[in-house]
Motif scaffolding. Sequence first.
Motif, mmCIF file in Angstrom:
data_model
loop_
_atom_site.group_PDB
_atom_site.id
_atom_site.type_symbol
_atom_site.label_atom_id
_atom_site.label_comp_id
_atom_site.label_asym_id
_atom_site.label_seq_id
_atom_site.Cartn_x
_atom_site.Cartn_y
_atom_site.Cartn_z
ATOM 1 N N PHE A 1 -9.847 3.088 -9.598
ATOM 2 C CA PHE A 1 -9.981 4.031 -8.488
ATOM 3 C C PHE A 1 -11.176 4.947 -8.720
ATOM 4 N N ASP A 2 -11.674 5.496 -7.615
ATOM 5 C CA ASP A 2 -12.742 6.482 -7.679
ATOM 6 C C ASP A 2 -12.095 7.853 -7.525
ATOM 7 N N MET A 3 -12.573 8.813 -8.322
ATOM 8 C CA MET A 3 -11.973 10.132 -8.333
ATOM 9 C C MET A 3 -13.058 11.201 -8.245
ATOM 10 N N THR A 4 -12.847 12.176 -7.354
ATOM 11 C CA THR A 4 -13.733 13.319 -7.206
ATOM 12 C C THR A 4 -12.892 14.574 -7.378
ATOM 13 N N VAL A 5 -13.381 15.522 -8.172
ATOM 14 C CA VAL A 5 -12.670 16.781 -8.386
ATOM 15 C C VAL A 5 -13.429 17.874 -7.641
ATOM 16 N N VAL B 1 -12.618 5.196 -12.401
ATOM 17 C CA VAL B 1 -11.618 5.200 -13.464
ATOM 18 C C VAL B 1 -10.979 3.816 -13.499
ATOM 19 N N VAL B 2 -10.901 3.246 -14.690
ATOM 20 C CA VAL B 2 -10.318 1.920 -14.873
ATOM 21 C C VAL B 2 -9.200 2.031 -15.894
ATOM 22 N N GLY B 3 -8.046 1.466 -15.562
ATOM 23 C CA GLY B 3 -6.934 1.460 -16.501
ATOM 24 C C GLY B 3 -6.214 0.132 -16.480
ATOM 25 N N ASN B 4 -5.756 -0.288 -17.647
ATOM 26 C CA ASN B 4 -5.009 -1.534 -17.774
ATOM 27 C C ASN B 4 -3.687 -1.256 -18.478
ATOM 28 N N LEU B 5 -2.626 -1.790 -17.939
ATOM 29 C CA LEU B 5 -1.291 -1.646 -18.509
ATOM 30 C C LEU B 5 -0.721 -3.024 -18.776
ATOM 31 N N ILE C 1 0.819 -1.205 0.000
ATOM 32 C CA ILE C 1 0.000 0.000 0.000
ATOM 33 C C ILE C 1 0.861 1.267 0.000
ATOM 34 N N PRO C 2 1.898 1.361 0.829
ATOM 35 C CA PRO C 2 2.743 2.557 0.761
ATOM 36 C C PRO C 2 3.424 2.733 -0.604
ATOM 37 N N GLN C 3 3.785 1.640 -1.259
ATOM 38 C CA GLN C 3 4.400 1.733 -2.585
ATOM 39 C C GLN C 3 3.408 2.286 -3.603
ATOM 40 N N ILE C 4 2.187 1.804 -3.567
ATOM 41 C CA ILE C 4 1.156 2.262 -4.499
ATOM 42 C C ILE C 4 0.816 3.720 -4.210
ATOM 43 N N LEU D 1 -8.471 4.353 -3.959
ATOM 44 C CA LEU D 1 -8.068 3.156 -4.683
ATOM 45 C C LEU D 1 -9.044 2.025 -4.401
ATOM 46 N N VAL D 2 -9.538 1.421 -5.462
ATOM 47 C CA VAL D 2 -10.455 0.288 -5.347
ATOM 48 C C VAL D 2 -9.695 -1.013 -5.595
ATOM 49 N N ARG D 3 -8.807 -0.996 -6.606
ATOM 50 C CA ARG D 3 -8.061 -2.208 -6.949
ATOM 51 C C ARG D 3 -6.748 -1.824 -7.621
ATOM 52 N N PHE D 4 -5.707 -2.492 -7.225
ATOM 53 C CA PHE D 4 -4.424 -2.387 -7.919
ATOM 54 C C PHE D 4 -3.904 -3.811 -8.043
ATOM 55 N N HIS D 5 -4.064 -4.359 -9.235
ATOM 56 C CA HIS D 5 -3.662 -5.745 -9.464
ATOM 57 C C HIS D 5 -2.375 -5.761 -10.266
#
Length: 112
Positions: free
Chosen positions: A54-58, A73-77, A2-5, A32-36
């Motif tokens: 992750f969920d994001m609010t501005v 927000v969903v992203g795949n790398l 978690i600290p790394q993320i 953060l919802v998921r970091f796989h």
Amino acid sequence: RIPQIEAMFQDAASRNRLVLEDGFPIAVDVTLVRFHGVTNRTRYTVGGVYNVIFDMTVRSAETGEVIEPTRRVVGNLDAPGGERAVRLEQSGQTEKVRGTDFLTSLLRAQLI
């Protein structure tokens, strides 16, 4: 982990601060919802995908008023495997570097 993320998200946000500095001052809340990631075994064999959700609010940085309501927000790398993973690592493209660069571009795309 978690600290790394968290550090990767902080770096990505800092990089975007310079890009977005000329605009309206905002605060961005990220949950953060998921970091796989992938295990070393997977990385050095078949590869896989890093999945970030992750969920994001501005909000207005001055008033705290919500400018854009919370959105997901969903992203795949791509996580290359085998020799390609080794070559990337040897050239300085570590998991941390690639992940932070990816988060930087993902955040920027959401804010511009």
